[in-house]
Design a protein around this motif. Structure first.
Motif, PDB file in Angstrom:
ATOM      1  N   PHE A   1       0.818  -1.224   0.046  1.00 36.80           N
ATOM      2  CA  PHE A   1      -0.144  -0.048  -0.052  1.00 36.80           C
ATOM      3  C   PHE A   1       0.874   1.313   0.060  1.00 36.80           C
ATOM      4  N   HIS A   2       2.184   1.167   0.232  1.00 31.19           N
ATOM      5  CA  HIS A   2       3.019   2.219   0.516  1.00 31.19           C
ATOM      6  C   HIS A   2       3.795   2.460  -0.792  1.00 31.19           C
ATOM      7  N   ARG A   3       3.546   1.689  -1.853  1.00 32.69           N
ATOM      8  CA  ARG A   3       4.447   1.998  -3.129  1.00 32.69           C
ATOM      9  C   ARG A   3       3.551   2.184  -4.377  1.00 32.69           C
ATOM     10  N   PRO A   4       3.621   3.151  -5.043  1.00 33.44           N
ATOM     11  CA  PRO A   4       2.901   3.723  -6.203  1.00 33.44           C
ATOM     12  C   PRO A   4       3.198   2.800  -7.168  1.00 33.44           C
ATOM     13  N   GLY A   5       3.287   1.428  -7.393  1.00 32.14           N
ATOM     14  CA  GLY A   5       3.646   0.734  -8.515  1.00 32.14           C
ATOM     15  C   GLY A   5       2.294  -0.458  -8.651  1.00 32.14           C
ATOM     16  N   PRO A   6       2.538  -1.390  -9.477  1.00 34.80           N
ATOM     17  CA  PRO A   6       1.557  -2.230  -9.764  1.00 34.80           C
ATOM     18  C   PRO A   6       0.843  -3.060  -8.694  1.00 34.80           C
ATOM     19  N   ARG A   7       1.602  -3.292  -7.573  1.00 37.15           N
ATOM     20  CA  ARG A   7       1.169  -4.091  -6.422  1.00 37.15           C
ATOM     21  C   ARG A   7       0.418  -3.369  -5.440  1.00 37.15           C
ATOM     22  N   LEU A   8       0.048  -1.976  -5.829  1.00 41.39           N
ATOM     23  CA  LEU A   8      -0.698  -1.136  -4.925  1.00 41.39           C
ATOM     24  C   LEU A   8      -2.136  -1.664  -4.894  1.00 41.39           C
ATOM     25  N   ILE A   9      -2.734  -2.168  -6.184  1.00 43.10           N
ATOM     26  CA  ILE A   9      -3.931  -2.585  -6.337  1.00 43.10           C
ATOM     27  C   ILE A   9      -4.138  -3.598  -5.580  1.00 43.10           C
ATOM     28  N   GLU A  10      -3.125  -4.799  -5.421  1.00 43.90           N
ATOM     29  CA  GLU A  10      -3.312  -5.828  -4.543  1.00 43.90           C
ATOM     30  C   GLU A  10      -3.616  -5.435  -2.989  1.00 43.90           C
ATOM     31  N   GLY A  11      -2.760  -4.594  -2.795  1.00 47.45           N
ATOM     32  CA  GLY A  11      -2.749  -4.045  -1.155  1.00 47.45           C
ATOM     33  C   GLY A  11      -4.376  -3.157  -1.229  1.00 47.45           C
ATOM     34  N   MET A  12      -4.782  -2.575  -2.092  1.00 49.88           N
ATOM     35  CA  MET A  12      -6.196  -2.125  -1.986  1.00 49.88           C
ATOM     36  C   MET A  12      -7.055  -3.170  -1.843  1.00 49.88           C
ATOM     37  N   GLU A  13      -7.017  -4.187  -2.603  1.00 49.05           N
ATOM     38  CA  GLU A  13      -7.844  -5.351  -2.192  1.00 49.05           C
ATOM     39  C   GLU A  13      -7.998  -6.010  -0.833  1.00 49.05           C
ATOM     40  N   GLN A  14      -6.622  -6.203  -0.677  1.00 51.26           N
ATOM     41  CA  GLN A  14      -6.566  -6.734   0.811  1.00 51.26           C
ATOM     42  C   GLN A  14      -6.910  -5.691   1.882  1.00 51.26           C
ATOM     43  N   LEU A  15      -6.713  -4.375   1.743  1.00 51.72           N
ATOM     44  CA  LEU A  15      -7.283  -3.572   2.482  1.00 51.72           C
ATOM     45  C   LEU A  15      -8.934  -3.078   2.538  1.00 51.72           C
ATOM     46  N   GLN A  16      -9.531  -3.321   1.554  1.00 49.31           N
ATOM     47  CA  GLN A  16     -10.702  -3.115   1.289  1.00 49.31           C
ATOM     48  C   GLN A  16     -11.694  -4.659   1.994  1.00 49.31           C
ATOM     49  N   ALA A  17     -10.972  -5.689   1.856  1.00 49.98           N
ATOM     50  CA  ALA A  17     -11.531  -6.865   2.826  1.00 49.98           C
ATOM     51  C   ALA A  17     -11.219  -6.685   4.125  1.00 49.98           C
ATOM     52  N   GLU A  18     -10.165  -6.148   4.579  1.00 47.65           N
ATOM     53  CA  GLU A  18     -10.024  -6.203   5.910  1.00 47.65           C
ATOM     54  C   GLU A  18     -11.081  -4.918   6.593  1.00 47.65           C
ATOM     55  N   LEU A  19     -11.352  -4.012   5.707  1.00 48.02           N
ATOM     56  CA  LEU A  19     -12.369  -2.893   6.514  1.00 48.02           C
ATOM     57  C   LEU A  19     -13.689  -3.574   6.227  1.00 48.02           C
ATOM     58  N   ARG A  20     -13.981  -4.522   5.304  1.00 41.75           N
ATOM     59  CA  ARG A  20     -15.501  -5.230   5.243  1.00 41.75           C
ATOM     60  C   ARG A  20     -15.672  -6.104   6.288  1.00 41.75           C
ATOM     61  N   ARG A  21     -14.707  -6.762   6.793  1.00 40.16           N
ATOM     62  CA  ARG A  21     -14.490  -7.593   8.040  1.00 40.16           C
ATOM     63  C   ARG A  21     -14.582  -6.804   9.200  1.00 40.16           C
ATOM     64  N   ALA A  22     -14.116  -5.569   9.338  1.00 39.19           N
ATOM     65  CA  ALA A  22     -14.084  -4.806  10.616  1.00 39.19           C
ATOM     66  C   ALA A  22     -15.536  -4.213  10.740  1.00 39.19           C
ATOM     67  N   LEU A  23     -15.993  -3.767   9.610  1.00 39.80           N
ATOM     68  CA  LEU A  23     -17.412  -3.116   9.651  1.00 39.80           C
ATOM     69  C   LEU A  23     -18.480  -4.148   9.849  1.00 39.80           C
ATOM     70  N   ALA A  24     -18.246  -5.595   9.491  1.00 40.40           N
ATOM     71  CA  ALA A  24     -19.115  -6.782   9.801  1.00 40.40           C
ATOM     72  C   ALA A  24     -19.085  -7.329  11.200  1.00 40.40           C
ATOM     73  N   SER A  25     -17.973  -7.003  12.073  1.00 38.33           N
ATOM     74  CA  SER A  25     -17.883  -7.440  13.251  1.00 38.33           C
ATOM     75  C   SER A  25     -17.640  -6.413  14.264  1.00 38.33           C
ATOM     76  N   ASP A  26     -18.060  -6.842  15.470  1.00 38.87           N
ATOM     77  CA  ASP A  26     -17.837  -5.906  16.734  1.00 38.87           C
ATOM     78  C   ASP A  26     -16.257  -6.156  17.244  1.00 38.87           C
ATOM     79  N   ASP A  27     -15.594  -7.099  16.994  1.00 36.76           N
ATOM     80  CA  ASP A  27     -14.264  -7.154  17.277  1.00 36.76           C
ATOM     81  C   ASP A  27     -13.300  -6.534  16.832  1.00 36.76           C
ATOM     82  N   GLY A  28     -13.105  -5.465  17.651  1.00 36.04           N
ATOM     83  CA  GLY A  28     -11.715  -4.514  16.922  1.00 36.04           C
ATOM     84  C   GLY A  28     -10.473  -4.760  17.250  1.00 36.04           C
ATOM     85  N   ALA A  29     -10.103  -6.161  17.392  1.00 29.52           N
ATOM     86  CA  ALA A  29      -8.668  -6.450  17.327  1.00 29.52           C
ATOM     87  C   ALA A  29      -7.993  -6.325  16.112  1.00 29.52           C
ATOM     88  N   PRO A  30      -6.882  -6.103  15.953  1.00 32.68           N
ATOM     89  CA  PRO A  30      -6.238  -5.876  14.595  1.00 32.68           C
ATOM     90  C   PRO A  30      -6.006  -7.337  13.988  1.00 32.68           C
TER      91      PRO A  30
END
Length: 282
Positions: A253-282
């Protein structure tokens, strides 16, 4: 009597002469590239130009082959003498103000900038680097594939984007400002950056400003810090033991290259899980 520094200047002059002689060769010859940012290394390998890289900088660790590249500096400084020994014809930099870059240009090395400020800019930069290196077709294919994945990300954006604080660094406290590709990436995955209105790439902010903004989710990269410890600190400061905290894949997520999109996919999935759960643990 030899003046101080004379030997070093003579050495640089000799290297410059050798570089000039090499540069007079056929124009069709492959470039000899100094990839002076980790995302540049990743992009060049992704478009098939990896074999043309002759030198890189610290933290250029992907793909695996990049680990064997000679190092000629870091994000602050380039060793001009070490770089010239590699007989480069082209240097691709993220910041033209890095110490040593101006000298490379003076010694005849062509210098090109690669510093995308948006996700769309990342895709354009991939195509641009393809044009610079004669890998236009490969670059267009890579960019097209990434555009398809961005469209899939758009379909996964929540109706009510959570307000997020992105902790780029903790000592001092730094976030992603509105001029940074990270802020744009957050918007594209369906997150509202609470400091998107701040100018610049990575502005400093105060703890008090974060507390006043009351973000729904804290995003903390695992780069050189204990995410669990940072999560506990923010939960205490926010006086909310259930505060949602997710870890960002910093190497993606910190490199503006082709793997940024993979980082966006992973982070979007993590955000969805966080929104769907009351468990705030990282």
């Amino acid at each position: 009597m030899r003046r101080p520094g004379g030997r070093a200047r003579a050495g640089l002059a000799g290297l410059a002469l050798l570089l000039a002689l090499v540069s007079t060769g056929t124009r069709a010859a492959a470039e000899r590239i100094l990839a002076l940012a980790p995302h540049v290394v990743e992009t060049l390998y992704a478009i098939g130009a990896g074999p043309e890289i002759v030198g890189a900088v610290s933290f250029s660790d992907f793909p695996e082959a990049a680990r064997a590249l000679p190092r000629v500096g870091n994000y602050r400084k380039v060793s001009v003498e070490g770089a010239l020994r590699l007989r480069p014809s082209l240097a691709i930099v993220m910041d033209e103000g890095v110490v040593g870059v101006r000298k490379l240009r003076e010694f005849g090395v062509r210098v090109e900038l690669s510093h995308p400020k948006t996700v769309e800019g990342v895709l354009r930069d991939i195509v641009h680097l393809g044009s610079l290196t004669g890998h236009e077709d490969e670059a267009e294919q890579v960019a097209a594939g990434l555009r398809e994945r961005l469209e899939a990300l758009r379909l996964g954006v929540p109706e009510r984007p959570p307000r997020v604080f992105y902790e780029v660094w903790h000592q001092p406290l730094i976030t992603a400002g509105g001029g940074d590709f990270i802020s744009d990436a957050l918007t594209r995955i369906g997150a509202q950056n609470i400091f998107a209105s701040l100018a610049g790439d990575n502005p400093r902010v105060s703890v008090e400003a974060v507390l006043r903004a009351r973000p729904d989710i804290f995003i903390i990269p695992g780069e050189s810090r204990d995410v669990g410890e940072r999560a506990r600190a923010w939960r205490e400061l926010m006086e909310d033991p259930e505060l949602k905290v997710v870890e960002a894949p910093h190497d993606l997520f910190h490199r503006p290259g082709p793997r940024l999109i993979e980082g966006m996919e992973q982070l979007q999935a993590e955000l969805r899980r966080a929104l769907a759960s009351d468990d705030g643990a990282p």
